[in-house]
Write a protein that holds these residues in place. Structure first.
Motif, short mmCIF file in Angstrom:
data_model
loop_
_atom_site.label_atom_id
_atom_site.label_comp_id
_atom_site.label_asym_id
_atom_site.label_seq_id
_atom_site.Cartn_x
_atom_site.Cartn_y
_atom_site.Cartn_z
N TYR A 94 30.85 40.85 45.20
CA TYR A 94 31.36 42.02 44.48
C TYR A 94 30.41 42.32 43.33
O TYR A 94 29.88 41.40 42.71
CB TYR A 94 32.75 41.75 43.89
CG TYR A 94 33.85 41.52 44.89
CD1 TYR A 94 34.40 42.58 45.61
CD2 TYR A 94 34.39 40.25 45.10
CE1 TYR A 94 35.44 42.38 46.51
CE2 TYR A 94 35.42 40.04 46.00
CZ TYR A 94 35.94 41.12 46.70
OH TYR A 94 36.98 40.91 47.58
N VAL A 130 29.70 38.80 41.72
CA VAL A 130 30.66 37.72 41.99
C VAL A 130 30.55 37.38 43.47
O VAL A 130 30.87 38.20 44.34
CB VAL A 130 32.10 38.14 41.66
CG1 VAL A 130 33.08 37.01 41.97
CG2 VAL A 130 32.23 38.57 40.21
N ALA A 139 32.12 36.03 46.15
CA ALA A 139 33.48 35.60 46.52
C ALA A 139 33.46 34.75 47.78
O ALA A 139 34.26 33.81 47.92
CB ALA A 139 34.36 36.83 46.74
N GLU A 165 42.11 26.83 46.22
CA GLU A 165 42.52 27.18 44.85
C GLU A 165 42.44 28.68 44.62
O GLU A 165 41.77 29.39 45.38
CB GLU A 165 41.58 26.47 43.86
CG GLU A 165 41.96 25.02 43.69
CD GLU A 165 40.84 24.17 43.12
OE1 GLU A 165 39.82 24.74 42.66
OE2 GLU A 165 40.99 22.94 43.14
N ALA A 166 43.08 29.12 43.53
CA ALA A 166 43.01 30.54 43.16
C ALA A 166 41.54 30.93 42.96
O ALA A 166 40.77 30.16 42.37
CB ALA A 166 43.79 30.76 41.88
N GLY A 167 41.17 32.07 43.50
CA GLY A 167 39.81 32.56 43.33
C GLY A 167 38.81 31.96 44.30
O GLY A 167 37.60 32.16 44.18
N SER A 168 39.30 31.22 45.32
CA SER A 168 38.36 30.58 46.25
C SER A 168 37.88 31.54 47.34
O SER A 168 37.01 31.18 48.14
CB SER A 168 38.99 29.33 46.87
OG SER A 168 40.20 29.64 47.50
N LYS A 212 40.13 33.52 49.48
CA LYS A 212 41.05 33.65 50.63
C LYS A 212 41.41 35.11 50.92
O LYS A 212 41.35 35.56 52.06
CB LYS A 212 42.33 32.84 50.38
CG LYS A 212 42.10 31.37 50.04
CD LYS A 212 43.38 30.62 49.83
CE LYS A 212 44.23 31.10 48.68
NZ LYS A 212 43.60 30.94 47.33
N SER A 213 41.80 35.84 49.87
CA SER A 213 42.20 37.24 50.08
C SER A 213 41.00 38.09 50.50
O SER A 213 41.14 39.00 51.31
CB SER A 213 42.82 37.83 48.82
OG SER A 213 44.06 37.24 48.61
N THR A 214 39.85 37.77 49.94
CA THR A 214 38.64 38.51 50.34
C THR A 214 38.41 38.32 51.84
O THR A 214 38.14 39.28 52.55
CB THR A 214 37.42 37.98 49.53
OG1 THR A 214 37.69 38.17 48.15
CG2 THR A 214 36.14 38.70 49.92
N1 LIG Z 1 37.86 43.79 44.04
C1 LIG Z 1 37.21 42.83 43.39
N2 LIG Z 1 36.21 43.13 42.55
C2 LIG Z 1 35.54 42.15 41.90
N3 LIG Z 1 35.77 40.83 42.04
C3 LIG Z 1 36.77 40.47 42.86
C4 LIG Z 1 37.53 41.45 43.58
N4 LIG Z 1 38.46 40.80 44.33
C5 LIG Z 1 38.28 39.47 44.09
N5 LIG Z 1 37.27 39.29 43.21
C6 LIG Z 1 36.75 37.99 42.75
O1 LIG Z 1 36.33 37.27 43.92
C7 LIG Z 1 36.71 35.89 43.83
C8 LIG Z 1 37.61 35.53 45.01
O2 LIG Z 1 38.84 36.25 44.87
P1 LIG Z 1 39.99 36.23 45.98
O3 LIG Z 1 41.08 37.12 45.49
O4 LIG Z 1 39.40 36.51 47.31
O5 LIG Z 1 40.44 34.70 45.91
P2 LIG Z 1 41.82 34.04 46.37
O6 LIG Z 1 41.48 32.69 46.87
O7 LIG Z 1 42.56 34.96 47.29
O8 LIG Z 1 42.61 33.93 44.99
P3 LIG Z 1 44.21 33.96 44.76
O9 LIG Z 1 44.76 32.74 45.43
O10 LIG Z 1 44.31 33.91 43.26
O11 LIG Z 1 44.71 35.26 45.34
C9 LIG Z 1 37.37 35.73 42.47
O12 LIG Z 1 36.40 35.27 41.55
C10 LIG Z 1 37.83 37.12 42.11
O13 LIG Z 1 37.87 37.31 40.72
#
Ligand SMILES: Nc1ncnc2c1ncn2[C@@H]1O[C@H](COP(=O)(O)OP(=O)(O)OP(=O)(O)O)[C@@H](O)[C@H]1O
Length: 263
Positions: A15, A27, A29, A48-51, A53-55
């Motif tokens: 990102y 970033v 991701a 963990e949060a921010g690892s 997964k949602s991406t």
């Molecule tokens: N739209 C975006 N723009 C910029 N950075 C992003 C965006 N979406 C996620 N990130 C960053 O990418 C990294 C991975 O985020 P992501 O949401 O995929 O993780 P996650 O494992 O799903 O976290 P969570 O469990 O908290 O939902 C994080 O550092 C987040 O801050």
């Protein structure tokens, strides 16, 4: 050897976040992530949060493109598939399914929405698909005329499932969908998803930390950290001998909870 249904090959996602007037922060991701998933199999993704997964969920569902790497379905790159077909093949069930429903639209309209673009489908076939899919997810025909607020939380979840399934997807991606559910609803969902997987052969990618669901549904578990895979194994092995510190903590807490409640 048979080609796996889904192949994810070295995908990455960076990102670009604006920082100040002229600078951008990068970033990373997801960094070079690969895995395969067979038909009628389930992969659980934890971390963990921010690892990342949602991406990963959004990349699989085609809501954004990877910065590099490739995603293949039946051996064919999704870059070569037209966008509409791709969105039908892999469907995302969002974090809060109920919030994705329009309170002012009848259930039938919302379930049929992904099909409506197919002008070639006759009215009779559309109705047949509507009622068939509703039956499959445990809804009654009369629910078609209801508005979402006339349904229970469990029925609303079934509506979002029916809306995803009406276009006969090959893969369903659940992005932390199950985290906010109570035990009864989760148990119902485990049964429903197992039944649907057996009858339709769909593969599931389940993102979230519900270890009880993972234990019942997942064939494999993938653990992510800082955008990379740090552990990938069969579910039984992960529960018996977790490898990473993160998984050890999760499994230990799960065992404490389940053995505590049994004893
Ligand atoms: N739209 C975006 N723009 C910029 N950075 C992003 C965006 N979406 C996620 N990130 C960053 O990418 C990294 C991975 O985020 P992501 O949401 O995929 O993780 P996650 O494992 O799903 O976290 P969570 O469990 O908290 O939902 C994080 O550092 C987040 O801050």
């Amino acid at each position: 050897m048979q080609t796996p249904l889904l192949q994810v090959k070295h995908i990455s996602k960076t990102y670009m976040n604006p920082k100040g007037w002229f600078r951008r922060e990068h970033v990373r991701a997801i960094k070079s992530l690969s895995f395969e998933l067979k038909r009628a199999h389930t992969l659980a993704v934890i971390g963990e949060a921010g690892s990342g997964k949602s991406t990963l969920a959004h990349l699989l569902a085609g809501e954004m493109e990877p910065s590099s790497g490739d995603i293949l379905l039946h051996g064919q790159s999704l870059n070569d598939t037209n966008k509409r077909q791709r969105c039908m093949d892999i469907r995302l069930i969002p974090q809060m399914p109920s919030l994705s429903l329009n309170p002012r639209q009848r259930v039938s309209t919302q379930i049929l929405a992904p099909l409506v673009q197919h002008r070639s489908i006759t009215h009779a076939l559309r109705q047949q698909k509507l009622y068939g899919t509703m039956r499959d997810v445990g809804l009654l025909e009369e629910h078609a005329n209801y508005y979402p607020n006339m349904l229970s939380a469990s029925q609303r979840l079934r509506v979002t499932l029916a809306r995803a399934m009406i276009v006969d997807p090959e893969v369903l991606v659940f992005d932390q969908t199950l985290s906010a559910m109570d035990i009864t609803m989760r148990a119902q969902l485990i049964n429903l998803l197992t039944k649907l997987q057996q009858s339709r052969g769909m593969a599931y990618v389940m993102i979230g930390h519900q270890l009880s669901m993972i234990r019942h549904l997942a064939d494999h578990v993938m653990v992510m950290q800082h955008g990379e895979v740090i552990e990938f194994d069969q579910t039984n092995n992960v529960f018996k001998a977790p490898a990473s510190d993160y998984t050890k903590r999760m499994v230990y807490a799960y065992n404490e909870l389940t053995q505590g409640s049994n004893g």
